[in-house]
Design a protein around this motif. Sequence first.
Motif, PDB file in Angstrom:
ATOM      1  N   ALA A   1       0.824  -1.197   0.000  1.00 43.45           N
ATOM      2  CA  ALA A   1       0.000   0.000   0.000  1.00 43.45           C
ATOM      3  C   ALA A   1       0.867   1.259   0.000  1.00 43.45           C
ATOM      4  O   ALA A   1       0.406   2.343  -0.274  1.00 43.45           O
TER       5      ALA A   1
ATOM      6  N   GLU B   1      -5.836  -5.768  -2.108  1.00 41.54           N
ATOM      7  CA  GLU B   1      -5.968  -4.537  -2.881  1.00 41.54           C
ATOM      8  C   GLU B   1      -6.909  -4.659  -4.070  1.00 41.54           C
ATOM      9  O   GLU B   1      -7.647  -3.733  -4.396  1.00 41.54           O
TER      10      GLU B   1
ATOM     11  N   ASP C   1      -1.262  -9.368  -0.337  1.00 38.90           N
ATOM     12  CA  ASP C   1      -1.397  -7.937  -0.591  1.00 38.90           C
ATOM     13  C   ASP C   1      -2.288  -7.690  -1.807  1.00 38.90           C
ATOM     14  O   ASP C   1      -3.182  -6.844  -1.777  1.00 38.90           O
TER      15      ASP C   1
END
Lengths: 152, 152
Positions: free
Chosen positions: A13, B49, B45
């Motif tokens: 992120a 996302e 991740d």
Amino acid sequence: MSSDPKGGGAVSAHMTPDKQASHFKRAREARESEIIEDYVELIADLIDEHGEARAVDIGKRLGVTGATVNKMIARLKMMDLVNAEPYRSIFLTDEGRKMAEASRARHHIVVALLRAVGVDEATAWADAEGMEHCCSPETLAAFAEFVKKQGS
Amino acid sequence: MSSDPKGGGAVSAHMTPDKQASHFKRAREARESEIIEDYVELIADLIDEHGEARAVDIGKRLGVTGATVNKMIARLKMMDLVNAEPYRSIFLTDEGRKMAEASRARHHIVVALLRAVGVDEATAWADAEGMEHCCSPETLAAFAEFVKKQGS
DNA sequence: CCAAAAGTTTAGCCTTGGCTAAAAATACTA
DNA sequence: TAGTATTTTTAGCCAAGGCTAAACTTTTGG
């Protein structure tokens, strides 16, 4: 970040794909030089302790066979990090010695940092073995600075 | 320690050959699992996302080709860390998710520690990429403890 | 001084984790 | 829906860094 109970969030992120790729690339490259540095640093240690570095001792300390050491020494020789003639013990070139010094210095800084934040002696020495290769100069500088401050 | 101007001394002065060998063995093993964990963490991740993890995105973030990703996914599948069917995107198994959580948690602790001792944000994220794999549980615990103390 | 022990080297094997190139499947879009 | 673009897969290559086994030096001790 819906599924992150620990509250950390996805690592990625924080950055773009290519920035992240470059981090991973750096980590991969570090992994490559890591082995080289381990050998070189160990050769320096052996020379300091015993006046010479023999393949059999390197193997014992690294936990690998003599054959493996031999192959690696050939590589180090090609990289101009050591001088070695058949059936004789191994010596560092100037470049090799420089690498050993640097590696050793990093190792000591990392150990000192770990000790400073409360890691016990034995664990510090063990963990520093891997960490020393992943730290950028900036991080090492910060470590040195922090340790100095703590000490005073 | 005659030839150590920097004043650190040989690393191996602190231990027996076999103890040192075990450190290097541990470092080698860490190197092996490192790649696995990087893939697993990244897959987590991407799922967080984008709702899915595609080979092409993994490749982009890791800086490797699609073919390499594909081969690696096959390995992860064999290790029961991911579920993947041909031409579909990749999902983590329970075990994989657990590994990702652990890896992520370690990553965050290391970043926090680095920040706490004065490393800047960007460097901290970059360096943590490698360091997270070298830290023993004891060291991570010490890091967490230290960070908590600093914060309060 | 010679035989056994210790150390070194060579040869050949294996796995990992990269790569490229090309084929196959899926997805998009005109 | 057809054709192009993207993505995935496969095949085959490479270097690194381990290993064992066997040959060859060097060292050592009787």
